[in-house]
Design a protein around this motif. Structure first.
Motif: not given
Ligand SMILES: Nc1ncnc2c1ncn2[C@@H]1O[C@H](COP(=O)(O)OP(=O)(O)O)[C@@H](O)[C@H]1O
Ligand SMILES: [Mg+2]
Length: 306
Positions: A297-306
């Motif tokens: 989940i955290e990885e997904y959020i991180k790439t979304k924010e980029r």
């Protein structure tokens, strides 16, 4: 393969390698577990009705299961021998040849169809539920020698997860044997993964329909869902290995249900389920429920924010 999945796999593989040499007793236990799970799932996909527990009993104790056919027992034992053989090939650093593939097939069909075991088919076949008609039998020797040539040329100039997916795809497309093509292709894919320090990828029985669907889509020219599907299975095995090797850091990587996962993001359970189904987050379906990890989940959020 989707960049995100590839990066996640590579990160986890690096983490696994940082932990080398791996604790031998932990690895032995993982390998035993994987051998059973891989055998159960691969055989169940092709129609074997032994459960995971029954597969374990047959392999580890040699006790037979009432009501199950002799062939179903052979399939469990044969597949285990297939895994033992491929580990030997890896250990001895043997080059992968046509004979390697035929030896794997010979083990898989042993005592079930001894005239076909280890031999390329001499008949034309069709795959039930598939939109792909395998090549005529007369073309198989040439296709197989080209396949091995391609494999040896690409083994060291392509990333391993993608190569593993390609190997499996190419071999099921050629469909060189009368039966056992799926099992042998999955064994060969994992031979390559293990050879390069990855845990084996397990295509799950519960994912059988998705497996067939992504193969059909690949045949129509849409390869990404297939590659991502294989990528997610590689990633899943890495997660399981890392959880055993780094138990103190396993909290972020434990599989949790989607309800619990909503605590770590602003998404609804339904949306997380969609992400899981589409392969956008690392996820596994257990007893019809999707499970993911906090890290995913955290990885997904991180790439979304980029
Ligand atoms: N659309 C498809 N295109 C190519 N291969 C497919 C397709 N659908 C299924 N397959 C492959 O065919 C396999 C079934 O072939 P089979 O020779 O009966 O192998 P096994 O007996 O090991 O299951 C499946 O496991 C899968 O790998
Ligand atoms: Mg079959």
């Amino acid at each position: 393969m989707n960049e995100k999945i590839l990066r996640s796999i590579e990160g986890k593989k690096r983490e696994l390698d940082r932990n080398r040499p791996l604790n031998p007793s932990i690895i032995r236990k993982l390998e035993e577990e994987f051998t059973i799970a891989w055998t159960y799932n691969s055989n169940a996909i092709e129609g074997n009705t032994l459960t995971l527990q029954e597969t374990e009993i047959v392999i580890n104790t040699g006790i037979t299961i009432g009501g199950k056919t002799v062939n179903e027992h052979f399939e469990a034992i044969n597949h285990k021998k297939g895994i033992d053989y491929l580990k030997l090939v890896v250990e001895k650093k043997e080059k992968i040849t046509e004979q390697t593939i035929r030896n794997l097939h010979s083990l898989i069909l042993k005592s079930i169809d001894d005239t076909e075991a280890g031999n390329y088919r001499k008949q034309n076949v069709r795959i039930v539920g598939a939109n792909h008609l395998p090549p005529q039998s007369i073309k198989i020797p040439r296709l197989m020698s080209e396949f091995i040539e391609w494999l040896n040329e690409n083994e060291y100039n392509k990333n391993i997860p993608e190569l593993a997916a390609d190997i499996h795809y190419k071999l099921v497309m050629i469909h060189p044997f009368i039966d056992g093509n799926g099992r042998v292709s999955r064994l060969l894919m994992n031979l390559l993964l293990i050879k390069h320090g990855y845990p084996p990828a397990i295509i799950l029985k519960v994912d059988r329909r998705r497996y067939y669907r992504v193969l059909n889509e690949a045949n129509l020219g849409r390869l990404e869902p297939y590659n991502d599907f294989i990528g997610r299975s590689i990633e899943r095995s890495l997660i399981i290995y890392l959880n055993s090797i780094e138990p103190d850091q396993a909290e972020n990587r434990m599989f949790i249900n989607l309800m619990e996962a909503t605590k770590y993001c602003d998404y609804s359970q339904e949306y997380l389920s969609l992400l899981a189904r589409k392969g956008r987050i690392a996820a596994v379906k257990i007893n019809k429920n999707w499970m993911t990890t906090r890290e995913a989940i955290e990885e997904y959020i991180k790439t979304k924010e980029r």
